[in-house]
Design a protein around this motif. Structure first.
Motif, mmCIF file in Angstrom:
data_model
loop_
_atom_site.group_PDB
_atom_site.id
_atom_site.type_symbol
_atom_site.label_atom_id
_atom_site.label_comp_id
_atom_site.label_asym_id
_atom_site.label_seq_id
_atom_site.Cartn_x
_atom_site.Cartn_y
_atom_site.Cartn_z
ATOM 1 N N GLU A 55 0.828 -1.212 0.000
ATOM 2 C CA GLU A 55 0.000 0.000 0.000
ATOM 3 C C GLU A 55 0.861 1.260 0.000
ATOM 4 O O GLU A 55 0.588 2.223 -0.727
ATOM 5 C CB GLU A 55 -0.917 -0.014 1.229
ATOM 6 N N ALA A 56 1.912 1.250 0.817
ATOM 7 C CA ALA A 56 2.738 2.446 0.965
ATOM 8 C C ALA A 56 3.677 2.674 -0.213
ATOM 9 O O ALA A 56 3.982 3.826 -0.548
ATOM 10 C CB ALA A 56 3.555 2.353 2.255
ATOM 11 N N ASP A 70 15.455 -5.424 1.949
ATOM 12 C CA ASP A 70 15.482 -3.992 1.651
ATOM 13 C C ASP A 70 14.904 -3.172 2.797
ATOM 14 O O ASP A 70 15.267 -2.014 2.983
ATOM 15 C CB ASP A 70 14.663 -3.685 0.390
ATOM 16 N N VAL A 71 13.981 -3.794 3.553
ATOM 17 C CA VAL A 71 13.280 -3.056 4.597
ATOM 18 C C VAL A 71 12.782 -4.021 5.672
ATOM 19 O O VAL A 71 12.494 -5.188 5.398
ATOM 20 C CB VAL A 71 12.083 -2.270 4.001
ATOM 21 N N LEU A 113 13.782 5.159 8.701
ATOM 22 C CA LEU A 113 12.794 6.020 8.067
ATOM 23 C C LEU A 113 11.709 6.409 9.068
ATOM 24 O O LEU A 113 11.149 7.491 8.991
ATOM 25 C CB LEU A 113 12.157 5.293 6.878
ATOM 26 N N ALA A 114 11.414 5.488 9.996
ATOM 27 C CA ALA A 114 10.435 5.730 11.060
ATOM 28 C C ALA A 114 10.659 4.666 12.127
ATOM 29 O O ALA A 114 11.254 3.616 11.865
ATOM 30 C CB ALA A 114 9.005 5.652 10.522
ATOM 31 N N ARG A 289 4.558 9.502 4.195
ATOM 32 C CA ARG A 289 5.630 10.395 3.735
ATOM 33 C C ARG A 289 6.996 9.743 3.923
ATOM 34 O O ARG A 289 7.860 9.808 3.041
ATOM 35 C CB ARG A 289 5.582 11.725 4.494
ATOM 36 N N SER A 290 7.211 9.105 5.070
ATOM 37 C CA SER A 290 8.523 8.548 5.356
ATOM 38 C C SER A 290 8.848 7.325 4.526
ATOM 39 O O SER A 290 10.001 6.913 4.434
ATOM 40 C CB SER A 290 8.622 8.193 6.857
ATOM 41 N N SER A 291 7.823 6.732 3.888
ATOM 42 C CA SER A 291 8.072 5.556 3.048
ATOM 43 C C SER A 291 8.537 5.917 1.637
ATOM 44 O O SER A 291 8.823 5.001 0.836
ATOM 45 C CB SER A 291 6.801 4.705 2.953
ATOM 46 N N ALA A 292 8.652 7.210 1.330
ATOM 47 C CA ALA A 292 9.018 7.633 -0.035
ATOM 48 C C ALA A 292 10.286 6.966 -0.561
ATOM 49 O O ALA A 292 10.321 6.555 -1.733
ATOM 50 C CB ALA A 292 9.137 9.154 -0.093
ATOM 51 N N PRO A 293 11.364 6.828 0.227
ATOM 52 C CA PRO A 293 12.564 6.186 -0.315
ATOM 53 C C PRO A 293 12.373 4.718 -0.713
ATOM 54 O O PRO A 293 13.204 4.162 -1.450
ATOM 55 C CB PRO A 293 13.570 6.274 0.855
ATOM 56 N N LEU A 294 11.286 4.090 -0.271
ATOM 57 C CA LEU A 294 11.051 2.704 -0.597
ATOM 58 C C LEU A 294 10.291 2.541 -1.920
ATOM 59 O O LEU A 294 10.120 1.416 -2.396
ATOM 60 C CB LEU A 294 10.222 2.032 0.517
ATOM 61 N N ARG A 295 9.864 3.643 -2.506
ATOM 62 C CA ARG A 295 9.007 3.546 -3.694
ATOM 63 C C ARG A 295 9.796 3.481 -4.994
ATOM 64 O O ARG A 295 9.219 3.253 -6.045
ATOM 65 C CB ARG A 295 8.059 4.744 -3.749
#
Length: 298
Positions: A55-56, A70-71, A113-114, A289-295
């Motif tokens: 979703e994110a 990766d996460v 990231l969070a 917002r903080s998940s942006a680098p994962l996209r």
């Protein structure tokens, strides 16, 4: 098409090391749970990582062991990450206790990231600007609004360790005998969300039953199924509750056997929702917002 994102979460079904630990430490519980609904050696909260990450990030998600991920997202996985060679980014993960292996956290601070809550953020000495929030709260964006049908009934979400002993199992049976529907932690995330979103009241002996109920705007009660009942909740519960502006309130199971006791608990859960609801919306926005680098997986 976006490339898959490799994510680690607690999963005895996929991780032989974790499976060996569970067979050694919790075999009686798993043998009982294998007879019921759901999938053996799973926990709905950890398995939810796949849904909320998709979703994110807009990317397909696949499980990976620590050292190839990766996460790391849902779960209390910071210490395993530190001790088992985690390499990925950390998004909303938490701590079981405030104890962190000395000297290890400083080396990975740029990977956060969070973090789940303010207490874990302080224990890890992360900047105050580090976003907080359990990624399980993102089910609010997966399942917006309230169910169309009228909410009905009370459910009890059990932690898998709540099925370890005969005494614990009799406790669960006593609660079930009052008309409360028992939901094992081994339900799939989708099945659990459908149950919690349609319930009038959620009682839970595990943290993610409470988190998902709050996200779905269902009154929640954290319950101790121990005999005698525990008087204090573990650190991770305080960390989550603090993130949404609440204090932990742990209720003994035998106080919930009467309709009056459950009604009182439900009213307190409704009051908690009034306090936490706007804060949860803010945390969801911050997590997205903080998940942006994962996209960036193209």
């Amino acid at each position: 098409m976006p490339s898959p994102i490799n994510a680690f979460w607690w999963s005895p079904r996929r991780d032989l090391r974790t499976l060996a630990h569970e067979l050694r430490d919790h075999a009686p519980a798993w043998s009982r749970l294998a007879l019921g609904p759901g999938r053996a050696f799973t926990n709905h909260g950890d398995e939810l990582s796949e849904l909320v990450l998709a979703e994110a990030t807009g990317r397909p998600v696949r499980w990976a062991p620590l050292g190839r991920e990766d996460v790391v997202a849902i779960g209390s996985a910071i210490v395993p990450y530190l001790t088992r060679g985690g390499i990925g980014q950390i998004w909303g993960t938490g701590l079981h206790t405030p104890n962190v292996p000395e000297g290890k956290a400083a080396a990975i601070r740029d990977r956060f990231l969070a973090i789940r809550g303010p207490l874990a953020r302080a224990a890890l000495q992360l900047p105050e600007t580090t976003p907080i929030g359990d990624p399980g709260l993102l089910v609010r964006s997966l399942r917006p609004g309230l169910p169309r049908a009228r909410r009905r009934g009370t459910v009890l979400v059990t932690h898998f360790t709540s099925h370890m002993t005969a005494v614990q199992r009799r406790t669960i049976a006593a609660i079930r005998s009052t008309g409360v529907r028992v939901l094992p932690a081994t339900l799939t995330p989708s099945a659990m969300l459908a149950e919690l979103g349609a319930a009038e009241h959620v009682m839970s002996s595990g943290m993610h039953g409470v988190i998902l109920a709050h996200a779905l705007r269902t009154p929640a009660t954290l319950v101790s199924l121990a005999t005698p009942a525990a008087s204090e909740a573990p650190f991770k519960y305080h960390d989550y509750h603090r993130s949404v502006g609440l204090d932990v309130r742990l209720t003994a199971w035998n106080g919930l056997l009467t309709e009056q006791g459950r009604s009182r608990a439900r009213a307190l859960g409704e009051r908690d929702l009034e306090t936490a609801d706007h804060r949860i919306d803010e945390l969801v926005e911050g997590l997205l917002r903080s998940s942006a680098p994962l996209r960036s997986g193209h």
